[in-house]
Design a protein around this motif. Structure first.
Motif, mmCIF file in Angstrom:
data_model
loop_
_atom_site.group_PDB
_atom_site.id
_atom_site.type_symbol
_atom_site.label_atom_id
_atom_site.label_comp_id
_atom_site.label_asym_id
_atom_site.label_seq_id
_atom_site.Cartn_x
_atom_site.Cartn_y
_atom_site.Cartn_z
ATOM 1 N N THR A 32 0.860 -1.180 0.000
ATOM 2 C CA THR A 32 0.000 0.000 0.000
ATOM 3 C C THR A 32 0.897 1.231 0.000
ATOM 4 O O THR A 32 1.701 1.427 0.901
ATOM 5 N N ILE A 33 0.729 2.035 -1.025
ATOM 6 C CA ILE A 33 1.585 3.212 -1.176
ATOM 7 C C ILE A 33 0.986 4.401 -0.421
ATOM 8 O O ILE A 33 1.606 4.964 0.452
ATOM 9 N N VAL A 34 -0.234 4.783 -0.766
ATOM 10 C CA VAL A 34 -0.896 5.893 -0.101
ATOM 11 C C VAL A 34 -2.393 5.775 -0.364
ATOM 12 O O VAL A 34 -2.821 5.355 -1.439
ATOM 13 N N ASP A 35 -3.182 6.111 0.624
ATOM 14 C CA ASP A 35 -4.633 6.161 0.480
ATOM 15 C C ASP A 35 -5.223 4.957 -0.247
ATOM 16 O O ASP A 35 -6.018 5.097 -1.182
ATOM 17 N N GLY A 36 -4.797 3.762 0.130
ATOM 18 C CA GLY A 36 -5.388 2.557 -0.439
ATOM 19 C C GLY A 36 -4.916 2.194 -1.830
ATOM 20 O O GLY A 36 -5.524 1.354 -2.492
ATOM 21 N N VAL A 37 -3.859 2.823 -2.319
ATOM 22 C CA VAL A 37 -3.307 2.471 -3.628
ATOM 23 C C VAL A 37 -2.331 1.314 -3.424
ATOM 24 O O VAL A 37 -1.270 1.480 -2.828
ATOM 25 N N ASP A 38 -2.723 0.122 -3.898
ATOM 26 C CA ASP A 38 -1.898 -1.068 -3.723
ATOM 27 C C ASP A 38 -1.164 -1.396 -5.017
ATOM 28 O O ASP A 38 -1.758 -1.401 -6.102
ATOM 29 N N VAL A 39 0.124 -1.676 -4.882
ATOM 30 C CA VAL A 39 0.932 -2.077 -6.027
ATOM 31 C C VAL A 39 1.545 -3.444 -5.752
ATOM 32 O O VAL A 39 1.614 -3.902 -4.615
ATOM 33 N N VAL A 40 1.990 -4.077 -6.817
ATOM 34 C CA VAL A 40 2.581 -5.408 -6.729
ATOM 35 C C VAL A 40 4.012 -5.296 -6.204
ATOM 36 O O VAL A 40 4.791 -4.460 -6.668
ATOM 37 N N ALA A 41 4.339 -6.161 -5.245
ATOM 38 C CA ALA A 41 5.673 -6.155 -4.652
ATOM 39 C C ALA A 41 6.667 -6.924 -5.530
ATOM 40 O O ALA A 41 6.301 -7.828 -6.276
ATOM 41 N N THR A 42 7.923 -6.553 -5.419
ATOM 42 C CA THR A 42 8.984 -7.173 -6.212
ATOM 43 C C THR A 42 9.051 -8.693 -6.057
ATOM 44 O O THR A 42 9.211 -9.392 -7.064
ATOM 45 N N PRO A 43 8.926 -9.256 -4.854
ATOM 46 C CA PRO A 43 8.985 -10.724 -4.765
ATOM 47 C C PRO A 43 7.927 -11.427 -5.617
ATOM 48 O O PRO A 43 8.191 -12.495 -6.178
ATOM 49 N N GLU A 44 6.754 -10.836 -5.748
ATOM 50 C CA GLU A 44 5.726 -11.447 -6.587
ATOM 51 C C GLU A 44 6.104 -11.368 -8.068
ATOM 52 O O GLU A 44 5.881 -12.318 -8.831
ATOM 53 N N ILE A 45 6.706 -10.259 -8.474
ATOM 54 C CA ILE A 45 7.177 -10.125 -9.861
ATOM 55 C C ILE A 45 8.220 -11.203 -10.147
ATOM 56 O O ILE A 45 8.191 -11.875 -11.187
#
Length: 147
Positions: A32-45
């Protein structure tokens, strides 16, 4: 490693082999970056890249063999939203039949462009032999107990 009597399990794989696969992302520990904005983490990539190499190579291996990762480099260049999809394209860069090693490059994209690039090395292993090694290692760890 292949012995003098039998061919390498990688003998049916050549540099230049390409394979692409689409993966859903953001299911495992999104950031979660800010205000509920979720991005994919490097381990998943990295997991998507590793899985694509596995899926590219496994159909070319003899029965009873698989590949296991031994080295990985990842340049995670851009965020991609959790809950979306990425396409991973891998290309076999090198095959070392003497040591049963394969090296692949990967490009991960989403609808906006390149998300990550990587380079991975995998070893071809006999499942039964490798399973025995894993069991011995786990027994050693269990015998050692907690530190």
């Amino acid at each position: 490693m292949a012995d003098e009597q039998s061919p390498s399990p990688l003998s049916n794989i050549s540099p230049g082999l390409e394979f692409s696969e689409t993966w859903p992302v953001g299911r495992f520990e999104p950031q979660t970056i800010v205000d509920g904005v979720d991005v994919v983490a490097t381990p998943e990539i990295i997991g998507c890249m590793e899985g694509t190499v596995r899926d590219a190579v496994t159909p070319h291996l003899p029965d009873g063999y698989r590949v296991v990762g031994s080295e990985v480099e990842c340049d995670h260049r851009a965020p991609t939203p959790a809950g979306g999809e990425v396409e991973v394209t891998v290309e076999i860069e090198a095959v070392d039949e003497e040591n049963d090693q394969v090296v692949a490059t990967a490009t991960v994209t989403d609808d906006a462009g390149i998300v990550a690039t990587g380079r991975m090395q995998h070893a071809a292993v006999d499942r039964e032999t490798f399973g025995g090694s894993v069991e011995r290692r786990f027994a050693e760890l269990s015998a050692a107990g907690p530190e």
